[in-house]
Design a protein around this motif. Structure first.
Motif, PDB file in Angstrom:
ATOM      1  N   MET A 114       0.719  -1.241   0.039  1.00 31.90           N
ATOM      2  CA  MET A 114      -0.138   0.035  -0.077  1.00 31.90           C
ATOM      3  C   MET A 114       0.852   1.307  -0.125  1.00 31.90           C
ATOM      4  O   MET A 114       0.326   2.377  -0.228  1.00 31.90           O
ATOM      5  N   VAL A 115       2.214   1.208   0.159  1.00 34.05           N
ATOM      6  CA  VAL A 115       2.968   2.527   0.231  1.00 34.05           C
ATOM      7  C   VAL A 115       2.961   3.216  -1.107  1.00 34.05           C
ATOM      8  O   VAL A 115       2.775   4.380  -1.159  1.00 34.05           O
ATOM      9  N   ALA A 116       2.902   2.434  -2.250  1.00 35.36           N
ATOM     10  CA  ALA A 116       2.698   3.216  -3.457  1.00 35.36           C
ATOM     11  C   ALA A 116       1.604   3.992  -3.522  1.00 35.36           C
ATOM     12  O   ALA A 116       1.505   4.914  -4.195  1.00 35.36           O
ATOM     13  N   TRP A 123      -2.666  10.510 -14.735  1.00 40.65           N
ATOM     14  CA  TRP A 123      -1.977   8.937 -14.226  1.00 40.65           C
ATOM     15  C   TRP A 123      -0.429   9.073 -14.921  1.00 40.65           C
ATOM     16  O   TRP A 123      -0.420   9.365 -15.950  1.00 40.65           O
ATOM     17  N   PRO A 124       0.475   8.683 -14.107  1.00 38.92           N
ATOM     18  CA  PRO A 124       0.392   8.392 -12.430  1.00 38.92           C
ATOM     19  C   PRO A 124       0.757   9.687 -11.612  1.00 38.92           C
ATOM     20  O   PRO A 124       0.149   9.435 -10.510  1.00 38.92           O
ATOM     21  N   GLY A 168      -4.856  -1.290  -6.725  1.00 39.48           N
ATOM     22  CA  GLY A 168      -3.448  -0.952  -6.444  1.00 39.48           C
ATOM     23  C   GLY A 168      -2.956   0.191  -7.156  1.00 39.48           C
ATOM     24  O   GLY A 168      -1.886   0.529  -7.054  1.00 39.48           O
ATOM     25  N   GLY A 169      -3.932   0.963  -7.810  1.00 43.10           N
ATOM     26  CA  GLY A 169      -3.494   2.094  -8.402  1.00 43.10           C
ATOM     27  C   GLY A 169      -3.022   2.044 -10.015  1.00 43.10           C
ATOM     28  O   GLY A 169      -2.517   2.970 -10.408  1.00 43.10           O
ATOM     29  N   ARG A 170      -3.081   0.871 -10.347  1.00 45.28           N
ATOM     30  CA  ARG A 170      -2.512   0.460 -11.835  1.00 45.28           C
ATOM     31  C   ARG A 170      -3.553   1.079 -12.896  1.00 45.28           C
ATOM     32  O   ARG A 170      -5.017   0.876 -12.430  1.00 45.28           O
ATOM     33  N   THR A 218       1.484  -0.586 -14.947  1.00 46.35           N
ATOM     34  CA  THR A 218       1.943  -0.158 -13.566  1.00 46.35           C
ATOM     35  C   THR A 218       2.796   1.151 -13.922  1.00 46.35           C
ATOM     36  O   THR A 218       3.241   1.730 -13.055  1.00 46.35           O
ATOM     37  N   ALA A 219       3.637   1.320 -15.271  1.00 41.38           N
ATOM     38  CA  ALA A 219       4.323   2.329 -15.392  1.00 41.38           C
ATOM     39  C   ALA A 219       4.262   2.674 -16.950  1.00 41.38           C
ATOM     40  O   ALA A 219       4.217   1.756 -17.823  1.00 41.38           O
ATOM     41  N   GLY A 220       4.585   3.910 -17.403  1.00 41.28           N
ATOM     42  CA  GLY A 220       4.703   4.089 -18.737  1.00 41.28           C
ATOM     43  C   GLY A 220       4.258   5.538 -18.872  1.00 41.28           C
ATOM     44  O   GLY A 220       3.859   6.428 -18.203  1.00 41.28           O
ATOM     45  N   GLU A 221       4.685   6.100 -20.357  1.00 41.59           N
ATOM     46  CA  GLU A 221       4.091   7.524 -20.790  1.00 41.59           C
ATOM     47  C   GLU A 221       2.829   7.624 -21.254  1.00 41.59           C
ATOM     48  O   GLU A 221       2.442   6.881 -22.184  1.00 41.59           O
TER      49      GLU A 221
END
Length: 296
Positions: A81-83, A148-149, A267-269, A283-286
């Protein structure tokens, strides 16, 4: 005007280290954590000379813009949950910017916004929703949204960025720092994307915005409640988000994914509805919206 915390932040135990110049407010907060500081502690700088964004990108922070970082205690927070602290920060920052945008640009100064006794105008309201505005504020229909994000857009231009950094310290203690960079007085030029400055929409300066932010963060982190209240933060984030239900393109290291920005998950994805009807999580990207997405 000096940087100062809101009354609600002070009441919640937040403290402030304010500097004229730093390399990076995030780096300073992490160094304090390594030295035994646990927070909650804000670090601000009038000028930041080595600010950074995601993926190691440089972040320009000349005097007049806001560079602030919060060392946040995370004892008792589940590692997964830290993220989600980044989404807490996003909700707080958008609400603070909307508060600031009710201070319409004018010739009035902060000194003129004091009453006849010399006392400060009332502090930002700590409640949620459409709170009563501080003295001198008016409705400000400025389109400020989360991207996002970790970005904030104003009328489609990048206004702010959030950088979440974490370290595991000796003894197993975790240090989590959330950094805020806001174009208040000026936006950088010659970027490959539109940028915006708060001065176009508001009379608030960086210290005034920081006071709003420290107020709104206390509200948001209480709702988050060490991750147990993330469903509420998730809902609030989506209510403030740009591009929900619209075409989106996410450029990742290995591929570019296109589709419709449907939601963010627990999870915020980022959840994308692909043209073939399948759902993909990122989970990550532009991220690119609108015509940039459809052309990608």
């Amino acid at each position: 005007m000096q940087f100062r915390l809101s009354p609600a932040a002070r009441s919640d135990g937040h403290r402030l280290h304010s500097h004229d110049t730093l390399g990076s407010t995030n780096s300073e907060a992490l160094a304090l954590a390594r030295g035994g500081e646990t927070g909650p502690l804000w670090v601000t700088a009038r000028r930041q000379e080595a600010g950074r964004g995601r993926r190691g990108n440089a972040w320009a922070s000349p005097e007049g813009n806001l560079a602030a970082s919060l060392l946040l205690p995370v004892a008792g927070v589940a590692p997964e949950m830290v993220a989600t602290v980044g989404f807490v920060a996003g909700v707080a920052l958008v609400d603070a910017l909307r508060d600031a945008c009710r201070l319409k640009p004018s010739r009035r100064t902060r000194a003129e916004d004091r009453d006849d006794t010399g006392a400060d105008a009332p502090a930002p309201h700590a409640g949620g929703g459409d709170a009563p505005s501080p003295h001198g504020l008016a409705d400000a229909p400025v389109a400020i949204h989360l991207k996002w994000p970790n970005d904030v857009l104003a009328e489609g231009g990048k206004l702010a960025g959030i950088l979440l950094e974490a370290e595991t310290l000796p003894g197993g203690r975790r240090a989590v720092v959330v950094g805020f960079g806001v174009n208040v007085a000026a936006a950088p030029e010659n970027l490959p994307y539109p940028a915006a400055a708060l001065a176009a929409f508001s009379a608030a300066d960086a210290p005034m915005l920081f006071e709003f932010l420290s107020e709104r963060f206390v509200e948001a982190v209480r709702i988050w409640n060490k991750g147990r209240g993330f469903p509420t933060i998730r809902r609030r984030w989506l209510e403030r988000a740009a591009g929900v239900g619209a075409p989106v393109s996410v450029r990742m290291a290995e591929a570019t994914l296109t589709g419709i920005f449907e939601t963010i998950d627990e999870g915020g994805r980022l959840v994308i509805l692909a043209p073939d009807g399948t759902r993909r999580t990122v989970t990550a990207g532009e991220v690119h919206f609108g015509s940039a997405a459809t052309a990608a």
